[in-house]
Each structure stands twice: as C-alpha cells, then as structure tokens.
Write a protein that holds these residues in place. Structure first.
Motif, mmCIF file in Angstrom:
data_model
loop_
_atom_site.group_PDB
_atom_site.id
_atom_site.type_symbol
_atom_site.label_atom_id
_atom_site.label_comp_id
_atom_site.label_asym_id
_atom_site.label_seq_id
_atom_site.Cartn_x
_atom_site.Cartn_y
_atom_site.Cartn_z
ATOM 1 N N GLN A 319 6.449 -8.154 12.679
ATOM 2 C CA GLN A 319 5.959 -7.783 11.356
ATOM 3 C C GLN A 319 4.460 -7.490 11.399
ATOM 4 O O GLN A 319 3.984 -6.532 10.774
ATOM 5 N N LEU A 320 3.733 -8.308 12.144
ATOM 6 C CA LEU A 320 2.287 -8.108 12.236
ATOM 7 C C LEU A 320 1.965 -6.771 12.897
ATOM 8 O O LEU A 320 1.073 -6.036 12.445
ATOM 9 N N LYS A 321 2.679 -6.435 13.940
ATOM 10 C CA LYS A 321 2.478 -5.147 14.606
ATOM 11 C C LYS A 321 2.757 -3.993 13.655
ATOM 12 O O LYS A 321 1.988 -3.027 13.570
ATOM 13 N N GLU A 322 3.880 -4.086 12.944
ATOM 14 C CA GLU A 322 4.249 -3.049 11.977
ATOM 15 C C GLU A 322 3.169 -2.892 10.908
ATOM 16 O O GLU A 322 2.784 -1.767 10.553
ATOM 17 N N ASP A 323 2.664 -4.024 10.419
ATOM 18 C CA ASP A 323 1.666 -3.984 9.358
ATOM 19 C C ASP A 323 0.342 -3.390 9.832
ATOM 20 O O ASP A 323 -0.261 -2.553 9.150
ATOM 21 N N ILE A 324 -0.127 -3.824 10.998
ATOM 22 C CA ILE A 324 -1.401 -3.297 11.495
ATOM 23 C C ILE A 324 -1.278 -1.809 11.814
ATOM 24 O O ILE A 324 -2.204 -1.023 11.569
ATOM 25 N N ASP A 325 -0.126 -1.400 12.326
ATOM 26 C CA ASP A 325 0.096 0.025 12.606
ATOM 27 C C ASP A 325 -0.054 0.876 11.350
ATOM 28 O O ASP A 325 -0.422 2.056 11.433
ATOM 29 N N ALA A 326 0.229 0.293 10.188
ATOM 30 C CA ALA A 326 0.164 1.045 8.931
ATOM 31 C C ALA A 326 -1.229 1.595 8.669
ATOM 32 O O ALA A 326 -1.387 2.640 8.011
ATOM 33 N N PHE A 327 -2.239 0.930 9.189
ATOM 34 C CA PHE A 327 -3.612 1.319 8.891
ATOM 35 C C PHE A 327 -4.087 2.486 9.757
ATOM 36 O O PHE A 327 -5.222 2.945 9.616
ATOM 37 N N ASP A 328 -3.216 2.945 10.655
ATOM 38 C CA ASP A 328 -3.471 4.170 11.411
ATOM 39 C C ASP A 328 -2.719 5.363 10.815
ATOM 40 O O ASP A 328 -2.794 6.477 11.338
ATOM 41 N N ILE A 329 -1.989 5.113 9.733
ATOM 42 C CA ILE A 329 -1.173 6.164 9.123
ATOM 43 C C ILE A 329 -1.963 6.872 8.025
ATOM 44 O O ILE A 329 -2.532 6.208 7.139
ATOM 45 N N GLU A 330 -1.993 8.179 8.089
ATOM 46 C CA GLU A 330 -2.609 8.969 7.017
ATOM 47 C C GLU A 330 -1.480 9.598 6.202
ATOM 48 O O GLU A 330 -0.726 10.429 6.696
ATOM 49 N N LEU A 331 -1.361 9.169 4.976
ATOM 50 C CA LEU A 331 -0.301 9.662 4.113
ATOM 51 C C LEU A 331 -0.558 11.122 3.731
ATOM 52 O O LEU A 331 -1.680 11.491 3.390
ATOM 53 N N SER A 332 0.486 11.927 3.778
ATOM 54 C CA SER A 332 0.354 13.347 3.436
ATOM 55 C C SER A 332 0.151 13.513 1.937
ATOM 56 O O SER A 332 0.453 12.616 1.134
#
Length: 350
Positions: A319-332
């Motif tokens: 869950q922590l990996k998934e959550d931190i990965d979210a902050f590299d996502i740029e929403l279209s």
C-alpha cells in the motif's frame, strides 16, 4: 520526489508526509521499521505522529506510535537529521490524557518532554496542537447548525491561545521544538495565532493539517487561500477519507484487517449513500486513467493549489509503495475534468 517549503519555517519537506497512526495497533515495530526505511529510500523526509496514537485511541494504545518511532531512532540515531519529525499534543475529550481537560500553557512543556522521551530524540521539528480547545467544524460537524459560534467566549479563548503560544515559544528557546503548527482548526484560529505572534513578537505557526480529500473539500477555497497568503503550510490528512476512496468498502465490503473491522468510529459519519455514489464514479475515472482509485485520490490532492504536503498512511508495504507512486502521476486534463464533474455532482457527500 518533489519538495516544498513548510510555511515560514524554511524547512523543505517532501510532497509526501508519512503518517504513522496505525503503528502500535495495526502495525508492529518490524512493519513500522520497514515503512520508515522504504519511505526514506523514496525521498520522503517528513513524518507525522501524535501522542494520542495509535488509532483507534485508547488508554492501551496511547503513546505507542511515538515509542515505535523512538525504538527505530534508538537504532538509527545518525538518520535523525534525514527527516522532519512532527508530533502533536492531544486536545480535550480523552479522559486518559490529562483528565480530558483543555490544553493549558502548563501542559505544553511536560507533554513535549514526554514525547521527546518516547521518541528518543533531543528535538521535535514541528509540535502541533492536535485540535483546539473550542469546538471547530471538523469530524463531521461542518453542516450549518451542528455547532454554535455565537456562544463562544472569543476573548477567553484568545487569552488561552496567547498563554499556549508563550509556552511553545519557551520550548523553542529551550531547543526542544523548532516550530509549531495547528491541526483541525479554522481560519479564525490560524489568524488569531498569527495576530498574537505579531503583537507579542512570538513565533507564527508554520503549518496546519486538516481533513481534505475528494469527498471533503470544505477547506477550499477560503482556508487554503488564507494559508497561502499567510505563509502557513497546508497539510491534508485522510486524503483517502479513512480508506473509503480506495474503493475497498464499496457495497458494504469489510476487508480483513482493514480499519473498519477494528472500529467504525471514523467510518460512521463518512459512510453515506452519497459517498458510495461519489466513490463509485471516482473508481470508474481511475479505471479509465489506468491507475488505482487510491492513486487517483492522492494525485488529485497533490495537485491542488496551496497544498504543501499530503499525509498518507498505509498498513502494508505494498500500500505504501502504491501511495508514494501516486505522487509521480500527472493527471491528464481529461481526468481532471472528469474528477471536477464528479465533485460537482456529489458535493459534500458526508
């Protein structure tokens, strides 16, 4: 990892803040160690805790989270300067903490000392008031008529704030804390502390953390605008609405080991038919964007103008990996438009 300045503190903090409230209840020492070390590897340099934790708050879990962090620090003392550590003094209402009474100036130094002992550190970077002595429009009390403002003695509360601020300033002078912040407060509370600081030449608050997520946007725009122009960092807590925005509680589901299997305290007022409808639509938007619902919620929170760092929490390393990965996502733009439409269709679902 991206970083932002924490209000007027001069400290640069990661856009991700590692929340810790499950440590000591849903997570043990080894699991907490694993989360801390993984977060540091990913560039997270901001950690938030509280004397009240673990959650759900009970006499048996009081102070356990700070003690777990302290245990890790006792074995990793050279890494203390690698991150900004924030904790909180609990407010009124919990009989096992200072008899459930209001925070007073005389409580500050002993509470700081107790946290320092549990944390096994010489200083706290940001010491926060977990909630104010007066009742504020948080924890489901944000609907008109839920609470009253006109029967509050503002002068008495202001004098109490000044005394608390003077006590915090003494702890800063003593080197026990570097800065202080607020939590679960309002624009009036923020501005009173700032006004008192200016009048009496005392330190200003550097941050405030309030609940803020795709189901609960009441701080936008007025409180967040206030934070931006007063140079107070805005730190959303519960960006997944107590886990609801992951979609895991849809249709009455209760996954084994999830928080709602332990307590419905945080779920009761959030778990509404309106929330269910909003989450169902947001899950569809996440699927279209080819990301998880949790990542959609966190990436959205991160891009809100005025947000400094988002406090996340996880019970598993995955869950922590998934959550931190979210902050590299740029929403279209397409995804942001779909989210905006969902917000307009489901305003204030709880």
């Amino acid at each position: 990892m991206q970083y932002s300045t924490l209000g007027n503190s001069g400290l640069d903090v990661s856009r991700v803040c590692l929340g810790t409230m499950t440590w000591g209840k849903q997570n043990n020492q080894a699991q907490a160690d694993e989360q801390i070390e993984y977060a540091l590897e990913r560039g997270v340099n901001f950690m938030d805790t509280a004397e009240m934790y673990a959650i759900p708050p009970t006499p048996d879990t009081y102070g356990k989270t700070e003690a777990i962090i302290g245990d890790w620090l006792s074995r990793n003392a050279t890494k203390r300067s690698d991150f900004i550590l924030a904790t909180k003094i609990a407010g009124n209402g919990l009989h096992w903490i200072r008899g459930g009474k209001n925070i007073t100036a005389s409580d500050i130094a002993p509470s700081v000392d107790a946290s320092l002992k549990r944390l096994q550190t010489d200083y706290i970077d940001v010491y926060q008031l977990h909630w104010p002595n007066r009742t504020t429009p948080h924890f489901g009390k944000h609907w008109p008529g839920d609470i009253s403002f006109t029967d509050v003695d503002a002068n008495a509360h202001t004098e109490e704030m000044l005394q608390i601020l003077e006590a915090l300033n003494q702890c800063i002078k003593d080197g026990k804390i570097r800065h202080y912040g607020l939590s679960d407060d309002s624009p009036w509370g923020i501005n009173q502390y700032i006004r008192l600081a200016e009048i009496h030449n005392l330190p200003k608050p550097v941050s405030i953390q309030n609940e803020f997520n795709l189901l609960h946007t009441k701080d936008w725009p007025f409180l967040i605008e206030n934070c931006v122009h007063q140079n107070v960092a805005y730190l959303p807590w519960s960006p997944l609405a107590a886990g609801m925005l992951s979609g895991k509680y849809l249709n009455g589901a209760l996954p084994e080991g999830s928080r709602w299997t332990l307590t419905q305290r945080n779920g009761l007022f959030r778990n509404t038919p309106q929330s269910e409808a909003a989450i169902t639509r947001l899950v569809e938007i996440a699927k279209d964007a080819q990301i998880t619902p949790s990542q959609l919620a966190l990436a959205w929170c991160d891009q809100v103008d005025g947000v400094t760092s988002t406090i996340i929490g996880a019970t598993t390393l995955d869950q922590l990996k998934e959550d931190i990965d979210a902050f590299d996502i740029e929403l279209s733009e397409e995804t942001l438009k779909a989210i905006s439409d969902a917000l307009k269709a489901h305003p204030m679902p709880f």
